[in-house]
Design a protein around this motif. Structure first.
Motif, mmCIF file in Angstrom:
data_model
loop_
_atom_site.group_PDB
_atom_site.id
_atom_site.type_symbol
_atom_site.label_atom_id
_atom_site.label_comp_id
_atom_site.label_asym_id
_atom_site.label_seq_id
_atom_site.Cartn_x
_atom_site.Cartn_y
_atom_site.Cartn_z
ATOM 1 N N ALA A 268 0.836 -1.209 0.000
ATOM 2 C CA ALA A 268 0.000 0.000 0.000
ATOM 3 C C ALA A 268 0.869 1.256 0.000
ATOM 4 N N GLU B 12 -4.730 -1.921 -5.452
ATOM 5 C CA GLU B 12 -5.611 -2.804 -4.689
ATOM 6 C C GLU B 12 -4.738 -3.763 -3.888
ATOM 7 N N GLU C 3 -5.300 -4.922 9.648
ATOM 8 C CA GLU C 3 -6.087 -3.720 9.380
ATOM 9 C C GLU C 3 -5.579 -2.552 10.241
ATOM 10 N N MET D 91 -2.448 -1.123 8.868
ATOM 11 C CA MET D 91 -2.740 -0.262 7.718
ATOM 12 C C MET D 91 -3.183 1.125 8.211
ATOM 13 N N GLN D 92 -4.043 1.126 9.231
ATOM 14 C CA GLN D 92 -4.558 2.397 9.770
ATOM 15 C C GLN D 92 -3.458 3.203 10.463
ATOM 16 N N ASP E 8 -1.914 5.527 8.176
ATOM 17 C CA ASP E 8 -2.815 6.459 7.469
ATOM 18 C C ASP E 8 -2.912 6.143 5.976
ATOM 19 N N LEU E 9 -2.873 4.843 5.658
ATOM 20 C CA LEU E 9 -2.963 4.456 4.252
ATOM 21 C C LEU E 9 -4.424 4.289 3.866
ATOM 22 N N LYS E 10 -4.788 4.892 2.763
ATOM 23 C CA LYS E 10 -6.174 4.813 2.285
ATOM 24 C C LYS E 10 -6.159 4.233 0.881
ATOM 25 N N GLY E 11 -7.145 3.388 0.596
ATOM 26 C CA GLY E 11 -7.207 2.820 -0.749
ATOM 27 C C GLY E 11 -8.123 1.622 -0.780
ATOM 28 N N ASN E 12 -8.027 0.863 -1.846
ATOM 29 C CA ASN E 12 -8.846 -0.328 -2.025
ATOM 30 C C ASN E 12 -8.167 -1.503 -1.319
ATOM 31 N N PHE E 13 -8.404 -1.610 -0.008
ATOM 32 C CA PHE E 13 -7.780 -2.645 0.807
ATOM 33 C C PHE E 13 -8.855 -3.602 1.312
#
Length: 314
Positions: free
Chosen positions: A173, A179, A194, A197-198, A201-206
Protein backbone atom coordinates in the motif's frame (compact mmCIF):
# COMPACT_ATOMS: atom_id res chain seq x y z
CA UNK A 1 24.41 -27.10 36.51
CA UNK A 2 24.69 -23.37 36.01
CA UNK A 3 28.24 -22.09 35.96
CA UNK A 4 28.14 -18.30 36.59
CA UNK A 5 31.62 -17.89 35.09
CA UNK A 6 30.15 -18.72 31.68
CA UNK A 7 28.15 -15.48 31.74
CA UNK A 8 31.35 -13.75 30.67
CA UNK A 9 31.22 -15.79 27.44
CA UNK A 10 27.74 -14.43 26.75
CA UNK A 11 28.79 -10.89 27.54
CA UNK A 12 31.88 -11.08 25.32
CA UNK A 13 29.88 -12.51 22.43
CA UNK A 14 27.10 -9.93 22.77
CA UNK A 15 29.53 -7.02 22.98
CA UNK A 16 31.23 -8.21 19.78
CA UNK A 17 28.10 -8.88 17.69
CA UNK A 18 26.16 -5.89 18.98
CA UNK A 19 28.99 -3.53 18.14
CA UNK A 20 29.05 -4.85 14.57
CA UNK A 21 25.31 -5.29 13.96
CA UNK A 22 24.33 -2.12 15.83
CA UNK A 23 26.68 -0.07 13.64
CA UNK A 24 25.11 -1.42 10.41
CA UNK A 25 21.59 -0.89 11.82
CA UNK A 26 22.35 2.74 12.71
CA UNK A 27 23.87 3.37 9.29
CA UNK A 28 20.75 1.97 7.60
CA UNK A 29 18.41 3.66 10.09
CA UNK A 30 17.02 0.27 11.19
CA UNK A 31 15.67 0.03 14.75
CA UNK A 32 14.23 -3.52 14.68
CA UNK A 33 16.86 -6.20 14.15
CA UNK A 34 18.24 -9.51 15.42
CA UNK A 35 21.25 -9.29 17.70
CA UNK A 36 22.01 -12.91 18.56
CA UNK A 37 20.74 -16.34 17.54
CA UNK A 38 21.94 -19.39 19.47
CA UNK A 39 25.58 -18.38 18.96
CA UNK A 40 26.80 -20.21 22.10
CA UNK A 41 25.44 -23.63 23.08
CA UNK A 42 25.17 -22.71 26.76
CA UNK A 43 22.92 -19.73 25.91
CA UNK A 44 20.25 -20.98 23.48
CA UNK A 45 18.50 -17.67 22.83
CA UNK A 46 17.43 -15.55 19.94
CA UNK A 47 17.61 -11.87 20.89
CA UNK A 48 15.76 -9.24 18.84
CA UNK A 49 15.72 -5.51 19.35
CA UNK A 50 12.45 -3.67 18.63
CA UNK A 51 13.22 0.04 19.02
CA UNK A 52 13.73 0.44 22.81
CA UNK A 53 12.50 -3.05 23.69
CA UNK A 54 14.22 -6.42 23.55
CA UNK A 55 12.54 -9.73 22.80
CA UNK A 56 14.36 -12.85 24.01
CA UNK A 57 13.31 -16.36 22.98
CA UNK A 58 14.82 -19.31 24.80
CA UNK A 59 14.95 -22.40 22.61
CA UNK A 60 13.73 -25.37 24.61
CA UNK A 61 16.35 -28.09 24.93
CA UNK A 62 17.62 -30.28 27.77
CA UNK A 63 19.73 -28.16 30.14
CA UNK A 64 20.03 -30.36 33.24
CA UNK A 65 19.02 -27.53 35.59
CA UNK A 66 16.25 -27.72 38.18
CA UNK A 67 13.60 -24.99 38.06
CA UNK A 68 15.23 -22.67 40.59
CA UNK A 69 18.68 -22.96 39.01
CA UNK A 70 17.21 -22.36 35.57
CA UNK A 71 15.45 -19.22 36.83
CA UNK A 72 18.72 -17.94 38.30
CA UNK A 73 20.54 -18.68 35.04
CA UNK A 74 17.86 -16.88 33.02
CA UNK A 75 17.79 -13.85 35.34
CA UNK A 76 21.59 -13.58 35.22
CA UNK A 77 21.55 -13.88 31.41
CA UNK A 78 18.93 -11.14 31.13
CA UNK A 79 21.05 -8.84 33.29
CA UNK A 80 23.94 -9.32 30.86
CA UNK A 81 21.65 -8.65 27.87
CA UNK A 82 20.24 -5.49 29.49
CA UNK A 83 23.74 -4.22 30.26
CA UNK A 84 25.22 -4.81 26.79
CA UNK A 85 22.17 -3.58 24.87
CA UNK A 86 21.73 -0.66 27.27
CA UNK A 87 18.02 -1.22 27.97
CA UNK A 88 16.20 -1.45 31.32
CA UNK A 89 15.34 -4.97 32.49
CA UNK A 90 11.69 -3.93 32.39
CA UNK A 91 11.96 -3.54 28.61
CA UNK A 92 13.05 -7.14 28.06
CA UNK A 93 10.41 -9.73 27.19
CA UNK A 94 11.09 -13.46 27.36
CA UNK A 95 9.52 -16.44 25.63
CA UNK A 96 10.32 -20.13 25.78
CA UNK A 97 10.19 -21.48 22.31
CA UNK A 98 9.76 -25.00 21.01
CA UNK A 99 9.88 -25.95 17.36
CA UNK A 100 6.27 -25.59 16.33
CA UNK A 101 4.74 -28.08 13.95
CA UNK A 102 1.97 -25.86 12.64
CA UNK A 103 1.42 -22.16 12.08
CA UNK A 104 -1.81 -22.54 14.04
CA UNK A 105 -0.01 -23.62 17.20
CA UNK A 106 2.43 -20.78 16.69
CA UNK A 107 -0.49 -18.36 16.70
CA UNK A 108 -2.02 -19.57 19.97
CA UNK A 109 -1.87 -17.11 22.82
CA UNK A 110 0.71 -18.05 25.43
CA UNK A 111 0.01 -15.12 27.76
CA UNK A 112 -2.48 -12.33 28.30
CA UNK A 113 -0.24 -9.46 29.36
CA UNK A 114 -1.02 -7.65 26.13
CA UNK A 115 2.17 -5.61 26.01
CA UNK A 116 1.94 -3.89 22.64
CA UNK A 117 4.26 -1.26 21.23
CA UNK A 118 4.40 0.52 17.89
CA UNK A 119 7.77 0.12 16.18
CA UNK A 120 9.22 1.62 13.02
CA UNK A 121 10.65 0.08 9.88
CA UNK A 122 11.49 1.91 6.64
CA UNK A 123 9.37 4.90 7.61
CA UNK A 124 6.36 2.69 8.37
CA UNK A 125 4.74 1.81 11.70
CA UNK A 126 3.84 -1.65 12.96
CA UNK A 127 2.19 -2.88 16.12
CA UNK A 128 4.15 -5.66 17.82
CA UNK A 129 3.02 -7.69 20.80
CA UNK A 130 6.01 -8.60 22.96
CA UNK A 131 4.16 -10.66 25.54
CA UNK A 132 1.28 -12.77 24.28
CA UNK A 133 2.37 -14.89 21.30
CA UNK A 134 5.42 -16.88 20.32
CA UNK A 135 6.03 -14.36 17.55
CA UNK A 136 5.77 -10.61 17.83
CA UNK A 137 3.81 -9.82 14.66
CA UNK A 138 6.76 -8.60 12.57
CA UNK A 139 9.15 -11.13 11.04
CA UNK A 140 12.47 -9.30 10.87
CA UNK A 141 14.03 -11.69 8.36
CA UNK A 142 11.68 -10.46 5.58
CA UNK A 143 12.74 -6.81 5.80
CA UNK A 144 14.42 -6.83 2.36
CA UNK A 145 11.62 -8.85 0.73
CA UNK A 146 9.08 -6.32 2.02
CA UNK A 147 11.17 -3.58 0.43
CA UNK A 148 11.12 -5.41 -2.92
CA UNK A 149 7.32 -5.58 -2.76
CA UNK A 150 7.07 -1.88 -1.96
CA UNK A 151 9.38 -0.92 -4.84
CA UNK A 152 7.34 -2.85 -7.41
CA UNK A 153 3.79 -2.27 -6.11
CA UNK A 154 2.95 1.04 -7.85
CA UNK A 155 -0.49 0.80 -9.49
CA UNK A 156 -0.46 -2.99 -8.98
CA UNK A 157 -3.20 -5.32 -7.81
CA UNK A 158 -1.55 -7.14 -4.90
CA UNK A 159 -2.61 -10.37 -3.18
CA UNK A 160 -1.10 -11.30 0.19
CA UNK A 161 -1.86 -14.92 1.13
CA UNK A 162 -1.37 -16.26 4.69
CA UNK A 163 -0.99 -12.55 5.40
CA UNK A 164 -0.44 -12.84 9.19
CA UNK A 165 -0.35 -9.23 10.54
CA UNK A 166 -0.21 -7.70 7.06
CA UNK A 167 3.29 -6.22 6.98
CA UNK A 168 3.66 -7.06 3.27
CA UNK A 169 0.23 -5.49 2.66
CA UNK A 170 1.32 -2.27 4.39
CA UNK A 171 4.49 -2.12 2.28
CA UNK A 172 2.48 -2.73 -0.91
CA UNK A 173 0.00 0.00 0.00
CA UNK A 174 2.86 2.38 0.85
CA UNK A 175 4.33 1.59 -2.57
CA UNK A 176 1.16 2.81 -4.26
CA UNK A 177 -0.69 -0.43 -5.01
CA UNK A 178 -4.10 0.14 -6.60
CA UNK A 179 -5.61 -2.80 -4.69
CA UNK A 180 -4.37 -4.95 -1.80
CA UNK A 181 -6.18 -8.14 -0.81
CA UNK A 182 -4.97 -9.76 2.44
CA UNK A 183 -6.13 -13.29 3.27
CA UNK A 184 -5.75 -15.26 6.51
CA UNK A 185 -7.65 -17.84 8.52
CA UNK A 186 -7.14 -15.94 11.79
CA UNK A 187 -9.56 -13.11 12.54
CA UNK A 188 -7.14 -11.89 15.21
CA UNK A 189 -4.37 -11.41 12.69
CA UNK A 190 -6.63 -9.90 10.04
CA UNK A 191 -7.76 -7.28 12.59
CA UNK A 192 -4.10 -6.67 13.43
CA UNK A 193 -3.30 -6.27 9.70
CA UNK A 194 -6.09 -3.72 9.38
CA UNK A 195 -4.74 -1.86 12.42
CA UNK A 196 -1.24 -1.77 10.88
CA UNK A 197 -2.74 -0.26 7.72
CA UNK A 198 -4.56 2.40 9.77
CA UNK A 199 -1.43 3.18 11.81
CA UNK A 200 0.18 4.37 8.59
CA UNK A 201 -2.82 6.46 7.47
CA UNK A 202 -2.96 4.46 4.25
CA UNK A 203 -6.17 4.81 2.28
CA UNK A 204 -7.21 2.82 -0.75
CA UNK A 205 -8.85 -0.33 -2.02
CA UNK A 206 -7.78 -2.65 0.81
CA UNK A 207 -9.66 -5.88 1.50
CA UNK A 208 -9.12 -8.19 4.46
CA UNK A 209 -10.50 -11.65 3.72
CA UNK A 210 -11.15 -14.23 6.43
CA UNK A 211 -10.69 -17.54 4.60
CA UNK A 212 -8.84 -20.82 4.36
CA UNK A 213 -6.30 -19.95 1.66
CA UNK A 214 -6.40 -23.43 0.12
CA UNK A 215 -10.13 -23.09 -0.53
CA UNK A 216 -9.96 -19.37 -1.36
CA UNK A 217 -7.54 -20.02 -4.24
CA UNK A 218 -10.30 -21.90 -6.09
CA UNK A 219 -12.50 -18.78 -6.09
CA UNK A 220 -10.00 -16.41 -7.74
CA UNK A 221 -10.50 -15.07 -11.28
CA UNK A 222 -7.86 -15.85 -13.91
CA UNK A 223 -5.14 -13.33 -14.82
CA UNK A 224 -6.18 -10.74 -12.21
CA UNK A 225 -3.30 -9.93 -9.82
CA UNK A 226 -0.01 -8.27 -10.77
CA UNK A 227 1.87 -9.17 -7.60
CA UNK A 228 1.33 -11.98 -5.09
CA UNK A 229 3.02 -12.66 -1.76
CA UNK A 230 2.81 -16.29 -0.65
CA UNK A 231 4.43 -17.05 2.72
CA UNK A 232 2.70 -20.21 4.00
CA UNK A 233 3.44 -22.28 7.09
CA UNK A 234 5.45 -25.45 6.57
CA UNK A 235 2.58 -27.49 7.98
CA UNK A 236 -0.85 -26.55 9.20
CA UNK A 237 -3.53 -28.76 10.63
CA UNK A 238 -5.85 -26.13 12.04
CA UNK A 239 -9.28 -27.47 12.91
CA UNK A 240 -10.74 -24.64 10.85
CA UNK A 241 -8.97 -25.76 7.69
CA UNK A 242 -10.67 -28.24 5.45
CA UNK A 243 -7.39 -29.86 4.48
CA UNK A 244 -4.04 -30.52 6.12
CA UNK A 245 -1.26 -28.39 4.59
CA UNK A 246 2.20 -29.80 3.90
CA UNK A 247 4.14 -27.23 1.89
CA UNK A 248 6.60 -29.68 0.32
CA UNK A 249 3.79 -31.94 -0.85
CA UNK A 250 1.36 -29.16 -1.80
CA UNK A 251 3.47 -26.30 -3.15
CA UNK A 252 3.13 -27.20 -6.85
CA UNK A 253 -0.68 -27.27 -6.73
CA UNK A 254 -0.81 -24.07 -4.64
CA UNK A 255 1.63 -22.17 -6.85
CA UNK A 256 -0.12 -23.18 -10.05
CA UNK A 257 -3.46 -21.95 -8.66
CA UNK A 258 -1.78 -18.69 -7.62
CA UNK A 259 -0.21 -18.32 -11.06
CA UNK A 260 -3.60 -18.96 -12.68
CA UNK A 261 -4.87 -15.87 -10.82
CA UNK A 262 -1.78 -13.84 -11.79
CA UNK A 263 -1.53 -11.77 -14.98
CA UNK A 264 1.00 -12.82 -17.64
CA UNK A 265 4.28 -11.19 -16.59
CA UNK A 266 3.01 -10.88 -13.02
CA UNK A 267 5.25 -11.81 -10.11
CA UNK A 268 4.83 -14.16 -7.14
CA UNK A 269 7.14 -13.87 -4.12
CA UNK A 270 7.08 -17.33 -2.55
CA UNK A 271 8.76 -18.04 0.77
CA UNK A 272 8.69 -20.82 3.35
CA UNK A 273 10.62 -21.99 6.40
CA UNK A 274 11.00 -25.69 5.64
CA UNK A 275 14.71 -26.48 6.02
CA UNK A 276 14.73 -29.30 3.46
CA UNK A 277 12.41 -27.62 0.95
CA UNK A 278 12.95 -28.45 -2.73
CA UNK A 279 11.09 -26.42 -5.36
CA UNK A 280 9.77 -28.70 -8.11
CA UNK A 281 10.49 -26.18 -10.85
CA UNK A 282 9.63 -28.43 -13.82
CA UNK A 283 6.01 -28.74 -12.64
CA UNK A 284 5.38 -25.03 -12.04
CA UNK A 285 3.64 -23.12 -14.83
CA UNK A 286 5.91 -20.07 -14.84
CA UNK A 287 8.20 -18.40 -17.38
CA UNK A 288 10.98 -17.51 -14.91
CA UNK A 289 11.82 -18.92 -11.47
CA UNK A 290 14.59 -17.26 -9.49
CA UNK A 291 15.90 -18.31 -6.08
CA UNK A 292 16.37 -14.98 -4.27
CA UNK A 293 17.10 -16.42 -0.82
CA UNK A 294 20.58 -14.87 -0.76
CA UNK A 295 19.40 -11.48 -2.03
CA UNK A 296 16.73 -11.29 0.67
CA UNK A 297 19.00 -12.23 3.56
CA UNK A 298 19.37 -9.22 5.89
CA UNK A 299 22.69 -8.33 7.55
CA UNK A 300 21.41 -9.53 10.95
CA UNK A 301 20.50 -13.01 9.67
CA UNK A 302 23.70 -13.87 7.80
CA UNK A 303 24.49 -17.61 8.00
CA UNK A 304 21.43 -18.08 10.21
CA UNK A 305 18.55 -17.82 7.77
CA UNK A 306 16.72 -21.09 7.21
CA UNK A 307 13.85 -19.88 5.03
CA UNK A 308 13.80 -20.06 1.23
CA UNK A 309 12.54 -17.27 -1.02
CA UNK A 310 11.73 -17.35 -4.76
CA UNK A 311 10.67 -14.76 -7.33
CA UNK A 312 8.40 -16.48 -9.80
CA UNK A 313 7.25 -14.73 -12.99
CA UNK A 314 4.21 -16.02 -14.88
Amino acid sequence: MFDPSKLQMLENRLVKVYRHIGKIARRQNITCFRVYDDDINEFPFSIDRYDDHVYVSEYTRPHGMDEETHENWLDSSLEVIAKVLNVPLGNIWVKQRQRKVSRQEQYEKVSFENHEVVVHEAGLKFKVNLSDYLDTGLFLDHRITRGMVRESAKDMRVLNLFCYTGSFSVYAAAGGASEVVSVDLSKTYLAWAEENMQLNDLKGNFQFVHADVLQYLDTLPADYFDLVVLDPPTFSNSKRMKEFLDIQRDHVAILNKVLHATKPGGVVYFSNNYRKFQLETDQIQASVIKDITGQTMPFDFQQKLIRKCFRITK
